[in-house]
Structures are given as structure tokens and as C-alpha cells.
Design an enzyme around this catalytic site. Structure first.
Site, mmCIF file in Angstrom:
data_model
loop_
_atom_site.group_PDB
_atom_site.id
_atom_site.type_symbol
_atom_site.label_atom_id
_atom_site.label_comp_id
_atom_site.label_asym_id
_atom_site.label_seq_id
_atom_site.Cartn_x
_atom_site.Cartn_y
_atom_site.Cartn_z
ATOM 1 N N HIS A 25 27.427 34.563 46.341
ATOM 2 C CA HIS A 25 27.569 33.145 46.693
ATOM 3 C C HIS A 25 28.666 32.955 47.734
ATOM 4 O O HIS A 25 28.479 32.251 48.740
ATOM 5 C CB HIS A 25 27.899 32.367 45.406
ATOM 6 C CG HIS A 25 28.171 30.906 45.588
ATOM 7 N ND1 HIS A 25 27.327 29.922 45.121
ATOM 8 C CD2 HIS A 25 29.204 30.245 46.168
ATOM 9 C CE1 HIS A 25 27.831 28.737 45.403
ATOM 10 N NE2 HIS A 25 28.976 28.909 46.042
ATOM 11 N N GLU A 26 29.814 33.589 47.502
ATOM 12 C CA GLU A 26 30.952 33.382 48.399
ATOM 13 C C GLU A 26 30.776 34.132 49.721
ATOM 14 O O GLU A 26 31.020 33.577 50.794
ATOM 15 C CB GLU A 26 32.249 33.816 47.718
ATOM 16 C CG GLU A 26 32.590 33.031 46.452
ATOM 17 C CD GLU A 26 32.792 31.547 46.701
ATOM 18 O OE1 GLU A 26 33.031 31.155 47.854
ATOM 19 O OE2 GLU A 26 32.692 30.770 45.742
ATOM 20 N N HIS A 77 27.982 31.303 51.463
ATOM 21 C CA HIS A 77 28.746 30.442 52.372
ATOM 22 C C HIS A 77 28.931 31.077 53.745
ATOM 23 O O HIS A 77 29.248 30.384 54.710
ATOM 24 C CB HIS A 77 30.117 30.126 51.766
ATOM 25 C CG HIS A 77 30.060 29.173 50.616
ATOM 26 N ND1 HIS A 77 29.390 27.975 50.663
ATOM 27 C CD2 HIS A 77 30.598 29.248 49.362
ATOM 28 C CE1 HIS A 77 29.519 27.343 49.506
ATOM 29 N NE2 HIS A 77 30.246 28.098 48.699
ATOM 30 N N GLU A 125 26.613 23.916 48.332
ATOM 31 C CA GLU A 125 26.770 24.731 47.121
ATOM 32 C C GLU A 125 25.409 25.182 46.592
ATOM 33 O O GLU A 125 25.248 26.317 46.134
ATOM 34 C CB GLU A 125 27.538 23.954 46.052
ATOM 35 C CG GLU A 125 28.976 23.661 46.401
ATOM 36 C CD GLU A 125 29.789 24.907 46.718
ATOM 37 O OE1 GLU A 125 29.454 25.992 46.206
ATOM 38 O OE2 GLU A 125 30.763 24.804 47.493
#
Length: 646
Positions: free
Chosen positions: A394-395, A399, A453
Site C-alpha cells: 500500500h505504502e 501511493h 487510500e
């Protein structure tokens, strides 16, 4: 706290005044104040929840925190302190009153202290003022907005956070906004002046010249209100590789602003853990491999990544740290910063996993309301592993992936405007992009935080069947927890997190209180409606139970394509600034009605435990740093805050 509600600072002072008066001997209050043990415990629970959320609204969900004791009991407790007694008359109504029930655009049932004052400002007015700010290249992250009406004359004061409090200037505008717009500097001036004083002392202990530069840019930004100075700090921060002490300070995340652009102050100081960082480095080195597997990738175009990715994915630093001090409304698990896309594309970014926060997810006693009892043991074994890997993806990629197609100045594009790329959703050349002065948040406004998100979460879940990815973290067909186990439990977790998210939906004004939670529900609804039966929710109306069911045989054939369809839409629309298409789909998928409202009522009857975190303090003693750890209790939380001497 001032960003949260008008009363939060007074509540904070009330709690600390009572603590001082009883010298932390809380149980003495039962005799001294004539209250019961239950009344005392109710106050301590309220005080600890308030301090952990830095205000009287939950950091996750934004619902109001109301003490479970009577007004009379609070008066009795406050009577121990003259200072507390003086605070209470102007604070007690705000402590107990509902409405407001939650944070949100100023309305009958919601408030936002990003828009303070007695004159209620409308969404349209906020948007018009934002347009004026954009025309003057004034960014909103460190501002609040107050509407003032005096003898029929309307003024909009943009309250800019700065230690200097002597600047007021007017922004000229034309158009639909009826009223003057002024920038008023000096919001939070006392606190920011103290912050800058401490940062100046910190420069004496910087490890290198780059850290001195970072601290200097922080000071300049917080003193003057200049977000350009803050941008410079972030460029230097990204280049400060593998520091022993990591920090994330400033007006950073816009989750709590209902309009989605004004950022919450945060201050986080962490200690790096080089041993835990090692296993993340291989993942970083192979990140481009996984980006080529995403739904918009095109063979032979941009090294197989397609036109909606940067030509070079600048592999960022990815570190595991332990938080020492955390000042924000939520103690989050990880970060991918900075949030400025232009800096990310030119200077890079950092990923940080906060290991001591992540470890709290692995609790053998955590409730599993929505998991079949026969699968609970397996789910508990896998869920913290799934959470760690998906958070890492996710990070880093979630992103980190994506290129905003932009016209940075008239006639200057970061793509071939004469031969624009094909939109994979229409098979036609793209027709929109970011115009000069536009940013992701300024275009997508209130839905921007949640869409981002959701997109990042989708990327992590889309890749969770990839054997090479899972093997990096030590999981394959021969490990005790197999790669297939993790893939299956990823889909169980999608269902669980999507249901849990419903607790954060406000029925009264039909809004979501937390960006991540809204995204979790959107993904659940996507699989339920477009997943061909890969994920279903078994609803037992008589027992008021919900159970997540996942068909293993459909994960690759139906589940992954369904995630990919939603992911591709959100990603491409984000890249080409197509807010209208994105808003229409996202608001439809996040709508809670019919059977979803029935599910919400069941979820709200089984509330999840609210995390509370006890933070240590550091003190200088005989030229040495002393770490003081407090007991894990409401009393320990209050003592920790009291001894910070804020």
C-alpha cells in the site's frame, strides 16, 4: 486540538487541572468528591480517550466522544480544583451536547473547527474561496477558514498558521463570491513559536548538514506560514537517507477536513530499526516488476508500465521504525510522504512502517465477529501477516504508483499533447488533464483522500496472489503459513474490514467519517456486486449475525478481475483529472442503503474496541536521556500527558 473543536483545549486543561489537584491519586476522588468508583472510571475512560484522540472526536470515524457519566458527577469531580471549576461553566454544554454527533461540514448535526466561528459557511462558499486561493497560488494545508458577517457585509478570513501574527492582506477576486477574502496570519502562533524554539535547539544535535537544512526549512515555514518553505523541507527530508532518528512534522494529512484539503498538524519522532528494514529492501528493489503487473500496464510502452506511470519509478527508502512520540489524532501504522506529487515525481518519497504500532494488530483476543468460527484460528494466524504485507505494498506501490498528466504552464505538458495516450476505459485519446495551478486535492476535493487510500489499498490486494511478492516476505507453498493461505485470508479480510467500516458511516447526514474506512467499504461492495460470487455476506436476521464467505475457486477467475476493474478506473481517472466520472462511481459504491443499511445496524451493535496508546516520555537527567514508560491504563495515559508539561 484547536483544529478539532472549539472546546477541545478547555477539555484538555480541565483534565490536567484535575490531575494536578489530586496529584495523580485518582482513587482518592471517591471520598474527596463524593463519587462512586463507576463514576470515576467513566471519567478516566473519557479523559484517556480524549488524550489519545487529541480532542473530543475520535480520530477514526470522527464521532463525538461523550463521557458516560452525568453532568452532576463531572461537577463534583471538577470541584476539587478551583481552576477546573472555573473552566466548566463555559465547557460543560459542549462536552455533553449532541448534536453535533460528528465532524463534518458545519451543519445542524456536524461541526468542523477548520471552519470556526458563529457564521455558518456553506460548501459552495468553501469551494469559491478555494478557487480564489488557487488563483493566487495560495495552498490550503496550513489554513482554516472563518466567515464573518458585520452589518450585512461578508468577509472570509483565511487563518494561516504561523508564529508571526502581524500579517493581514486581501486577495482580489471576481466572480460569484460575494464578500472580501483576507489572509490573516498568526493562527496557532503561540504553539508554533514554541515549536520553532525547540526546533532551533534541535539543530545543535543534527546528524548532518541536510538535517540542519530540514530543521531550518521547518522553522521558516512554521514562523512565516510559507508552504513553499515546507516543500523545501520535504525535498531535503526525502534525501536524508536512513537517519537513526526519523521525524514527520507539519500540516500533513487532510483526512479530518470535510472538504479534504486542510491538513491536521502532526509531530512524529521515531527510532529506526535496521534489522527489520532488511526484508523491505528486496521488495523495494523489485517494485518496478510489480508495477508492470497492474491493470493499466501496456507492453512496449514506457518499459511495460504504460503511459499512466512515471518513466522512472524512483525506488524510495523503505524503513521500519519504532515510534517514540506520536502527536496526531490517529497513531497510524505506516506513512508514504510527502503528499506533494510534484516533489514525489522529481525528488522521490519515503515509506515508513511503524513497527510497534503494527504489532498491536496481532492480538489473540481480538474479536472476529464476521468470520466463521471454524476459520477464526486460521484468520487470526494470517491476519497480522496479511496486514503487514498489504501495508508495505500500500505504502510503496499503492501511493508510489501513478503519474498525474499535467500542463504545468501554458503549453508545457508532461506527456505528448499532440499524440495523447489512449484511455484504457474508452480506447480513445484522453480528453482531460491537470491545468496550470491545479493539484490532485484541489480538483477532487472532498473525495480525494478516500479515493487515494482506496486506490492504494486496491493495489495491495490486487497483488496479494503474486507468488514472487509473497516469497520476498518468506511465504510460499512450503512455509507453515502458505502463500495460498495469505491470498485466501486477504479476501476474508476485505469482507471483515468492509463490514467494520460501516460503523464509521453517519446515517444522519449520509457521510463517511474516515477516508480509509470509506475505501474499505467501497472495495467490499465492488466484490459483492461485481465479483461473480467470490465474496458474499451471509446475513442471519434472527441471530443478527453477518459472516464473510469467500469462494477459493473464484479468487483468480472473478475476484482479481473485479478488483482490477475498479482499480483501473480510479487510477486512470486520478491520472487524467476526471473528477466527474470518479465522483459518480465512488459515491454510488460508497452509498449505504437497503441491505447495506441492515448490515450497518448489525455492525453498530457489535462495536470494535477502541485502541488507546500509552506513550513514553523522555527527560534529560545528568546530561543523559531518560526514558520513562507508563502503566498501560487510563491513569497511565493521563500521567504521560501531564508529565509532558504541554
Amino acid at each position: 486540538m484547536r483544529q478539532t473543536s472549539p472546546e477541545s483545549i478547555s477539555v484538555f486543561e480541565l483534565i490536567l487541572q484535575i490531575h494536578r489537584s489530586c496529584e495523580g491519586q485518582w482513587h482518592s476522588l471517591t471520598d474527596r468528591c463524593g463519587i462512586t468508583e463507576d463514576e470515576l472510571e467513566a471519567f478516566l475512560e473519557y479523559a484517556a480517550l480524549f488524550l489519545c484522540n487529541l480532542g473530543n472526536y475520535y480520530g477514526e470515524g470522527n464521532q463525538k466522544i461523550v463521557p458516560e457519566l452525568s453532568r452532576e458527577s463531572l461537577w463534583k469531580i471538577a470541584a476539587i480544583s478551583a481552576a477546573a471549576t472555573n473552566l466548566l461553566p463555559n465547557t460543560i454544554d459542549a462536552i455533553f451536547s449532541t448534536p453535533p454527533y460528528s465532524l463534518g461540514f458545519p451543519a445542524n448535526d456536524t461541526i468542523s473547527n477548520y471552519y470556526p466561528g458563529n457564521e455558518r459557511i456553506t460548501r459552495q462558499e468553501i469551494a469559491l474561496v478555494s478557487s480564489v486561493m488557487g488563483s493566487h497560488f495560495l495552498e490550503p494545508e496550513n489554513t482554516r477558514l472563518r466567515k464573518i458577517v458585520d452589518n450585512g457585509n461578508v468577509a472570509y478570513h483565511i487563518l494561516q498558521a504561523s508564529g508571526h501574527a502581524d500579517g493581514v492582506f486581501e486577495l482580489k477576486h471576481s466572480g460569484d463570491l460575494d464578500g472580501v477574502v483576507r489572509v490573516v496570519q498568526g493562527d496557532h502562533s503561540q504553539e508554533l513559536s514554541k515549536v520553532c524554539f525547540e526546533l532551533e535547539q534541535a539543530r545543535n544535535y543534527a546528524a548532518n548538514d541536510r538535517q540542519i537544512q530540514i530543521l531550518g526549512d521547518y522553522i521558516r515555514s512554521f514562523q512565516t506560514g510559507s508552504l513553499q518553505a515546507f516543500r523545501e523541507s520535504q525535498k531535503a527530508w526525502v534525501a536524508d537517507r536512513s537517519p537513526t532518528v526519523e521525524n514527520m512534522i507539519g500540516f500533513v494529512e487532510p483526512y479530518r477536513d470535510p472538504y479534504g484539503v486542510r491538513a491536521e498538524w502532526e509531530g512524529v519522532v521515531c527510532i529506526s530499526d535496521p534489522d527489520e528494514t532488511v526484508r523491505l529492501r528486496e521488495f523495494v528493489e523489485k517494485s518496478s516488476t510489480f508495477i508492470r503487473l497492474l491493470p493499466w500496464a501496456v507492453d512496449g510502452d514506457n518499459d511495460g508500465k504504460g503511459p499512466f506511470e512515471k518513466a522512472l519509478f524512483e525506488a524510495p527508502e523503505f524503513t521500519s521504525v519504532h515510534a517514540l512520540a506520536f502527536c496526531a489524532s490517529v497513531v497510524w501504522e505506516a506513512a508514504n510522504l510527502p503528499n506533494y506529487n510534484d516533489i514525489r515525481e522529481t525528488s522521490g518519497f519515503k515509506n515508513v512502517v511503524i513497527a510497534n504500532r503494527m504489532s498491536t494488530n496481532h492480538s489473540p483476543t481480538s474479536p472476529c465477529h464476521y468470520v466463521d468460527p471454524q476459520e477464526v484460528e486460521s484468520f487470526r494466524t494470517c491476519t497480522h501477516i496479511v496486514r503487514f504485507i498489504t501495508t508495505a505494498v500500500h505504502e510503496l506501490i499503492g501511493h508510489g504508483a501513478g503519474k498525474l498528466l499535467s500542463e504545468s504552464a501554458p503549453g508545457q505538458f508532461n506527456f505528448d499533447s499532440n499524440n495523447p495516450p489512449l484511455n484504457p476505459l474508452t480506447n480513445e485519446p484522453i480528453r482531460s488533464w491537470y491545468r496550470p495551478g491545479q493539484t490532485w486535492t484541489s480538483v477532487f476535493q472532498d473525495i480525494a483522500p478516500s479515493v487515494e487510500e482506496c486506490r492504494a489499498t486496491l493495489i495491495s490486494e490486487y497483488l496479494m496472489d503474486n507468488k514472487e511478492l509473497l516469497s520476498i516476505f518468506g511465504y510460499d507453498e512450503n512455509s507453515s503459513v502458505t502463500a495460498d493461505d495469505l491470498t485466501y485470508n486477504t479476501y476474508i479480510q476485505i469482507g471483515v474490514e468492509g463490514l467494520q467500516a460501516l460503523e464509521h458511516f453517519n446515517v444522519k447526514d449520509q457521510t463517511w467519517g474516515e477516508a480509509h474506512k470509506r475505501g474499505h467499504f467501497v472495495i467490499l461492495k465492488q466484490l459483492v456486486t461485481d465479483g461473480g460470487g467470490v465474496l458474499t455476506i451471509e446475513h442471519d436476521g434472527n441471530a443478527q449475525n453477518l459472516t464473510v464467505r469467500v469462494d477459493r475457486s473464484k479468487i483468480i477467475s472473478h475476484g482479481k478481475p473485479a478488483l482490477g476493474r475498479l482499480l483501473c478506473r480510479l487510477h486512470v481517472w486520478r491520472c487524467i483529472a476526471d473528477v466527474d466520472s470518479c465522483r459518480a462511481l465512488y459515491e454510488d459504491l460508497s452509498a449505504v442503503s437497503g441491505v447495506y443499511e441492515e448490515w450497518r445496524r448489525i455492525v453498530c451493535s457489535k462495536p470494535e474496541p477502541r485502541w488507546k496508546f500509552v506513550q513514553a516520555n523522555t527527560f534529560i537527567k545528568d546530561s543523559e536521556v531518560e526514558l520513562k514508560v507508563y502503566e498501560e491504563s487510563n491513569v497511565g495515559i493521563i500521567q504521560s500527558w501531564a508529565e509532558r508539561d504541554v
